[in-house]
Write a protein that holds these residues in place. Structure first.
Motif, PDB file in Angstrom:
ATOM      1  N   GLU A 144      20.324   5.252   8.076  1.00 45.91           N
ATOM      2  CA  GLU A 144      20.065   6.637   7.654  1.00 45.91           C
ATOM      3  C   GLU A 144      18.932   6.649   6.645  1.00 45.91           C
ATOM      4  N   ARG A 145      18.041   7.624   6.807  1.00 43.85           N
ATOM      5  CA  ARG A 145      16.897   7.751   5.903  1.00 43.85           C
ATOM      6  C   ARG A 145      16.748   9.214   5.471  1.00 43.85           C
ATOM      7  N   ASP A 146      16.071   9.358   4.328  1.00 46.18           N
ATOM      8  CA  ASP A 146      15.756  10.675   3.771  1.00 46.18           C
ATOM      9  C   ASP A 146      14.299  10.931   4.157  1.00 46.18           C
TER      10      ASP A 146
ATOM     11  N   LEU B  94      14.958   0.161  20.791  1.00 47.78           N
ATOM     12  CA  LEU B  94      15.067   0.287  19.337  1.00 47.78           C
ATOM     13  C   LEU B  94      16.072  -0.732  18.808  1.00 47.78           C
ATOM     14  N   GLY B  95      16.210  -0.767  17.475  1.00 42.04           N
ATOM     15  CA  GLY B  95      17.172  -1.663  16.832  1.00 42.04           C
ATOM     16  C   GLY B  95      18.387  -0.886  16.349  1.00 42.04           C
ATOM     17  N   ASN B  96      18.542  -0.821  15.046  1.00 43.86           N
ATOM     18  CA  ASN B  96      19.739  -0.212  14.452  1.00 43.86           C
ATOM     19  C   ASN B  96      19.659   1.320  14.449  1.00 43.86           C
TER      20      ASN B  96
ATOM     21  N   SER C  12       5.427   3.138  -5.333  1.00 43.19           N
ATOM     22  CA  SER C  12       6.723   2.454  -5.265  1.00 43.19           C
ATOM     23  C   SER C  12       7.566   3.073  -4.156  1.00 43.19           C
ATOM     24  N   SER C  13       8.685   2.426  -3.873  1.00 40.31           N
ATOM     25  CA  SER C  13       9.392   2.777  -2.642  1.00 40.31           C
ATOM     26  C   SER C  13      10.903   2.836  -2.820  1.00 40.31           C
ATOM     27  N   SER C  14      11.525   3.729  -2.066  1.00 40.39           N
ATOM     28  CA  SER C  14      12.992   3.797  -2.042  1.00 40.39           C
ATOM     29  C   SER C  14      13.603   2.512  -1.488  1.00 40.39           C
ATOM     30  N   GLU C  15      12.797   1.710  -0.772  1.00 40.68           N
ATOM     31  CA  GLU C  15      13.308   0.420  -0.289  1.00 40.68           C
ATOM     32  C   GLU C  15      13.789  -0.453  -1.441  1.00 40.68           C
TER      33      GLU C  15
ATOM     34  N   GLN D 247       0.860  -4.069   2.751  1.00 45.62           N
ATOM     35  CA  GLN D 247       1.455  -4.438   4.035  1.00 45.62           C
ATOM     36  C   GLN D 247       2.771  -3.690   3.992  1.00 45.62           C
ATOM     37  N   SER D 248       2.835  -2.532   4.654  1.00 47.35           N
ATOM     38  CA  SER D 248       3.915  -1.581   4.370  1.00 47.35           C
ATOM     39  C   SER D 248       5.067  -1.639   5.371  1.00 47.35           C
ATOM     40  N   HIS D 249       5.019  -2.589   6.310  1.00 49.65           N
ATOM     41  CA  HIS D 249       6.077  -2.636   7.329  1.00 49.65           C
ATOM     42  C   HIS D 249       7.169  -3.627   6.905  1.00 49.65           C
TER      43      HIS D 249
ATOM     44  N   PRO E 205      11.389  -9.035   1.838  1.00 48.21           N
ATOM     45  CA  PRO E 205      10.224  -9.493   1.061  1.00 48.21           C
ATOM     46  C   PRO E 205       9.364  -8.316   0.613  1.00 48.21           C
ATOM     47  N   TYR E 206       9.231  -7.304   1.472  1.00 48.33           N
ATOM     48  CA  TYR E 206       8.459  -6.109   1.093  1.00 48.33           C
ATOM     49  C   TYR E 206       9.060  -5.449  -0.137  1.00 48.33           C
ATOM     50  N   ALA E 207      10.369  -5.234  -0.103  1.00 52.78           N
ATOM     51  CA  ALA E 207      11.024  -4.506  -1.195  1.00 52.78           C
ATOM     52  C   ALA E 207      10.991  -5.317  -2.496  1.00 52.78           C
TER      53      ALA E 207
ATOM     54  N   LEU F 132      16.260  -5.652  15.190  1.00 54.94           N
ATOM     55  CA  LEU F 132      17.201  -5.720  14.061  1.00 54.94           C
ATOM     56  C   LEU F 132      16.574  -6.576  12.967  1.00 54.94           C
ATOM     57  N   ARG F 133      16.889  -6.282  11.716  1.00 54.71           N
ATOM     58  CA  ARG F 133      16.290  -7.022  10.602  1.00 54.71           C
ATOM     59  C   ARG F 133      17.284  -8.025  10.022  1.00 54.71           C
ATOM     60  N   PRO F 134      16.794  -9.119   9.435  1.00 54.74           N
ATOM     61  CA  PRO F 134      17.705 -10.114   8.854  1.00 54.74           C
ATOM     62  C   PRO F 134      18.623  -9.513   7.789  1.00 54.74           C
ATOM     63  N   ALA F 135      18.113  -8.538   7.034  1.00 56.90           N
ATOM     64  CA  ALA F 135      18.967  -7.771   6.109  1.00 56.90           C
ATOM     65  C   ALA F 135      18.526  -6.319   6.252  1.00 56.90           C
ATOM     66  N   GLU F 136      19.484  -5.422   6.359  1.00 59.24           N
ATOM     67  CA  GLU F 136      19.162  -4.008   6.635  1.00 59.24           C
ATOM     68  C   GLU F 136      19.437  -3.146   5.411  1.00 59.24           C
ATOM     69  N   VAL F 137      18.688  -2.084   5.295  1.00 58.23           N
ATOM     70  CA  VAL F 137      18.979  -1.034   4.308  1.00 58.23           C
ATOM     71  C   VAL F 137      19.693   0.070   5.095  1.00 58.23           C
TER      72      VAL F 137
ATOM     73  N   PHE G 136      10.645   8.254  -1.020  1.00 54.04           N
ATOM     74  CA  PHE G 136      11.522   8.013   0.121  1.00 54.04           C
ATOM     75  C   PHE G 136      10.673   8.202   1.385  1.00 54.04           C
ATOM     76  N   ASN G 137      11.231   7.803   2.532  1.00 52.77           N
ATOM     77  CA  ASN G 137      10.429   7.783   3.766  1.00 52.77           C
ATOM     78  C   ASN G 137       9.752   9.126   4.005  1.00 52.77           C
ATOM     79  N   HIS G 138       8.473   9.052   4.319  1.00 48.47           N
ATOM     80  CA  HIS G 138       7.752  10.277   4.673  1.00 48.47           C
ATOM     81  C   HIS G 138       6.864  10.005   5.873  1.00 48.47           C
TER      82      HIS G 138
ATOM     83  N   PHE H  53       6.446   2.417  13.020  1.00 49.76           N
ATOM     84  CA  PHE H  53       7.562   2.930  12.209  1.00 49.76           C
ATOM     85  C   PHE H  53       8.446   3.765  13.140  1.00 49.76           C
ATOM     86  N   VAL H  54       9.745   3.822  12.817  1.00 45.07           N
ATOM     87  CA  VAL H  54      10.678   4.262  13.858  1.00 45.07           C
ATOM     88  C   VAL H  54      10.453   5.715  14.302  1.00 45.07           C
ATOM     89  N   THR H  55      10.124   6.611  13.364  1.00 46.02           N
ATOM     90  CA  THR H  55       9.979   8.024  13.760  1.00 46.02           C
ATOM     91  C   THR H  55       8.844   8.203  14.762  1.00 46.02           C
TER      92      THR H  55
ATOM     93  N   PRO I   8       5.864  -2.728  20.649  1.00 47.97           N
ATOM     94  CA  PRO I   8       6.735  -3.391  19.675  1.00 47.97           C
ATOM     95  C   PRO I   8       6.670  -2.693  18.315  1.00 47.97           C
ATOM     96  N   GLY I   9       7.662  -2.922  17.445  1.00 47.78           N
ATOM     97  CA  GLY I   9       7.546  -2.365  16.094  1.00 47.78           C
ATOM     98  C   GLY I   9       8.838  -1.939  15.503  1.00 47.78           C
TER      99      GLY I   9
HETATM  100  N1  GDD Z   1      10.339   0.147  12.755  1.00 50.88           N
HETATM  101  C1  GDD Z   1      11.479   0.225  13.461  1.00 50.88           C
HETATM  102  N2  GDD Z   1      11.444  -0.023  14.806  1.00 50.88           N
HETATM  103  N3  GDD Z   1      12.610   0.563  12.821  1.00 50.88           N
HETATM  104  C2  GDD Z   1      13.750   0.677  13.568  1.00 50.88           C
HETATM  105  C3  GDD Z   1      13.756   0.449  14.937  1.00 50.88           C
HETATM  106  C4  GDD Z   1      12.548   0.066  15.595  1.00 50.88           C
HETATM  107  O1  GDD Z   1      12.489  -0.162  16.798  1.00 50.88           O
HETATM  108  N4  GDD Z   1      15.014   0.677  15.391  1.00 50.88           N
HETATM  109  C5  GDD Z   1      15.760   1.027  14.339  1.00 50.88           C
HETATM  110  N5  GDD Z   1      14.992   1.020  13.222  1.00 50.88           N
HETATM  111  C6  GDD Z   1      15.485   1.299  11.853  1.00 50.88           C
HETATM  112  C7  GDD Z   1      15.108   0.229  10.836  1.00 50.88           C
HETATM  113  O2  GDD Z   1      15.988  -0.895  10.941  1.00 50.88           O
HETATM  114  C8  GDD Z   1      15.272   1.013   9.545  1.00 50.88           C
HETATM  115  O3  GDD Z   1      16.617   0.994   9.128  1.00 50.88           O
HETATM  116  C9  GDD Z   1      14.898   2.441   9.947  1.00 50.88           C
HETATM  117  O4  GDD Z   1      14.875   2.479  11.373  1.00 50.88           O
HETATM  118  C10 GDD Z   1      13.536   2.888   9.434  1.00 50.88           C
HETATM  119  O5  GDD Z   1      12.581   1.903   9.760  1.00 50.88           O
HETATM  120  P1  GDD Z   1      11.008   2.131   9.550  1.00 50.88           P
HETATM  121  O6  GDD Z   1      10.587   3.380  10.189  1.00 50.88           O
HETATM  122  O7  GDD Z   1      10.333   0.861   9.941  1.00 50.88           O
HETATM  123  O8  GDD Z   1      10.884   2.398   7.980  1.00 50.88           O
HETATM  124  P2  GDD Z   1      11.555   1.657   6.728  1.00 50.88           P
HETATM  125  O9  GDD Z   1      12.598   2.594   6.169  1.00 50.88           O
HETATM  126  O10 GDD Z   1      11.964   0.280   7.024  1.00 50.88           O
HETATM  127  O11 GDD Z   1      10.312   1.580   5.718  1.00 50.88           O
HETATM  128  C11 GDD Z   1       9.460   2.706   5.520  1.00 50.88           C
HETATM  129  O12 GDD Z   1       9.941   3.489   4.455  1.00 50.88           O
HETATM  130  C12 GDD Z   1       9.949   2.830   3.176  1.00 50.88           C
HETATM  131  C13 GDD Z   1      10.516   3.817   2.152  1.00 50.88           C
HETATM  132  O13 GDD Z   1      11.921   3.759   2.161  1.00 50.88           O
HETATM  133  C14 GDD Z   1       8.048   2.165   5.255  1.00 50.88           C
HETATM  134  O14 GDD Z   1       7.155   3.258   5.224  1.00 50.88           O
HETATM  135  C15 GDD Z   1       7.986   1.464   3.912  1.00 50.88           C
HETATM  136  O15 GDD Z   1       6.608   1.149   3.631  1.00 50.88           O
HETATM  137  C16 GDD Z   1       8.523   2.415   2.837  1.00 50.88           C
HETATM  138  O16 GDD Z   1       8.488   1.799   1.563  1.00 50.88           O
END
Ligand code: GDD
Ligand code: NAP
Length: 350
Positions: A225-227, A219-221, A133-136, A92-94, A157-159, A286-291, A186-188, A197-199, A349-350
């Motif tokens: 920043e992601r790699d 969108l939320g936050n 495993s995950s950068s989370e 459950q990867s979300h 909980p996922y991380a 927005l998430r209860p705790a953010e990375v 890291f995110n791919h 997923f946001v991308t 949604p997502g």
């Molecule tokens: N999904 C989502 N939707 N994320 C949003 C949104 C939105 O509307 N708006 C902002 N974000 C932000 C999230 O709060 C997060 O900081 C960032 O965009 C990336 O979110 P996701 O694309 O959902 O990915 P993730 O980084 O939380 O998790 C993914 O990458 C991990 C590796 O670091 C997943 O693929 C995990 O399974 C994976 O382990």
């Protein structure tokens, strides 16, 4: 593969997911017989691998019903298939969903790995094991960039479940001598990325906005920043880990980072749109705790595996926008022909 040598056998959990589909293509190209664990769903969820059954190589692709929550199904399959390599990609990867379904996420993402490791341990032959495993796991990061020795501080909980699986994998290596490796990916992303997923949420929405099928995206936050790398590049690193004499743990990353806002700018810019005209904020996302920030240092993978990412950020964005523009064009044609109503005008949604 020579006629005298049997094809190596791989078992992939999560074969219907983004990474599972790229890894399957990669292994079939290298002569593997690929076995995939699939779970029963009410609608068919095989779009990402359907094309591989049409391929002549598809006869080396075999699917089996099972579930990470069902330890018996895992043991039975491992004993029946007798794989040389096991890639544990199912999850459950979300991250956001894991806050809503924490027990289920822990069952599948943490205990599921343990069930599979136990199944593998019972096999009377050497098996090589890959854990997704995950950068989370770095969560509230204590240093940047993150390496294999950066401490974990999981923030969902996922991380937390992924940290459990990471350590179980290390422990089966140390306790039982299993050839077990963790890829700390890291995110791919890719055109096959799940749409919540946001991308992909952004590329799907922006291309639909371009063709008049959607008005805005919520969108939320935007500051996170992601790699971000390309999934097709990353699955090669998984395979390389299992070809080493010694198992180990590796960061797999591009080494550069960008914010969600920058990703929006790049996508909308490629479509000659101004992102700020179309992007709204909704606190539901927005998430209860953010990375806040993830950026990896993959120099160990470069040094030992000879792995390097091939796809730039701009190429990744272009690839995803091009694929989603085609999907939007197909949808537009159906709408224009009166065969379909445009769905989800404000974005999924997502
Ligand atoms: N999904 C989502 N939707 N994320 C949003 C949104 C939105 O509307 N708006 C902002 N974000 C932000 C999230 O709060 C997060 O900081 C960032 O965009 C990336 O979110 P996701 O694309 O959902 O990915 P993730 O980084 O939380 O998790 C993914 O990458 C991990 C590796 O670091 C997943 O693929 C995990 O399974 C994976 O382990
Ligand atoms: P994904 O697209 O969400 O795919 C997840 C896969 O797991 C799907 O095949 C899904 O099956 C399967 N699955 C979920 N629950 C299951 C269960 N109970 N039993 C059996 N199978 C189940 O994920 P991904 O992006 O390919 O990621 C692959 C793995 O890498 C995951 O473990 C993820 O946590 C991890 N990871 C991903 C990233 C990333 O950026 N993509 C980064 C680091 C780590 P259905 O098709 O039936 O849903």
């Amino acid at each position: 593969m020579s006629d005298l040598q049997p094809a190596p056998r791989a078992l992939i959990t999560g074969i219907t997911g983004q990474d599972g589909s790229y890894l399957t293509e990669f292994l079939l190209d290298r002569g593997y017989e690929v076995h995939g664990l699939v779970r029963r769903t009410s609608t068919f969820a095989r779009e990402r691998i359907d094309h591989l059954h049409l391929d002549p190589e598809g006869s080396r692709l075999l699917l089996h019903y099972g579930d990470m929550a069902d330890g018996n199904s895992l043991s039975r399959l491992v004993l029946q298939i007798r794989p040389d390599e096991v890639y544990n990609l199912a999850a459950q990867s979300h991250v956001a969903v894991s806050f809503q379904n924490p027990l289920y996420s822990a069952d599948v993402d943490a205990l599921g790995t343990l069930r599979l490791l136990e199944a593998v341990r019972q096999l009377d032959r050497p098996v090589r094991f890959y854990q997704a495993s995950s950068s989370e796991m770095y969560g509230k990061v204590v240093e940047t960039p993150q390496t294999e020795s950066t401490p974990f501080h999981p923030r969902s909980p996922y991380a937390v479940a992924k940290v459990y699986s990471y350590w179980q994998t290390v422990n089966y290596r140390e306790a039982y001598g299993l050839h077990a490796s963790n890829g700390i990916l890291f995110n791919h992303e890719s055109p096959r990325r799940g749409e919540t997923f946001v991308t992909r949420k952004i590329t799907r929405a922006a291309t639909r906005i371009k063709l008049g099928l959607q008005e805005q995206i919520l969108l939320g936050n935007l500051d996170a920043e992601r790699d971000w790398g390309f999934a097709g590049d990353f699955v090669e690193a998984m395979w390389l880990m299992l070809q080493q004499d010694e198992p180990s743990d590796y960061v797999v990353a591009t080494g550069r980072r960008a914010s969600v806002r920058t990703f929006c700018e790049a996508v909308f810019g490629m479509l000659d749109l101004d992102w700020s005209d179309h992007v709204g904020i909704d606190k539901r996302y927005l998430r209860p705790a953010e990375v806040d920030l993830l950026q990896g240092d993959a120099s160990k993978a470069a040094r030992i595996l000879g792995w390097k990412p091939r796809t730039s950020f701009d190429e990744l964005v272009r690839m995803m926008v091009t694929a989603d523009l085609e999907l939007a064009r197909q949808e537009r044609a159906l709408v224009d022909a009166g065969l379909k109503q445009p769905a989800w005008r404000d974005g999924r949604p997502g």
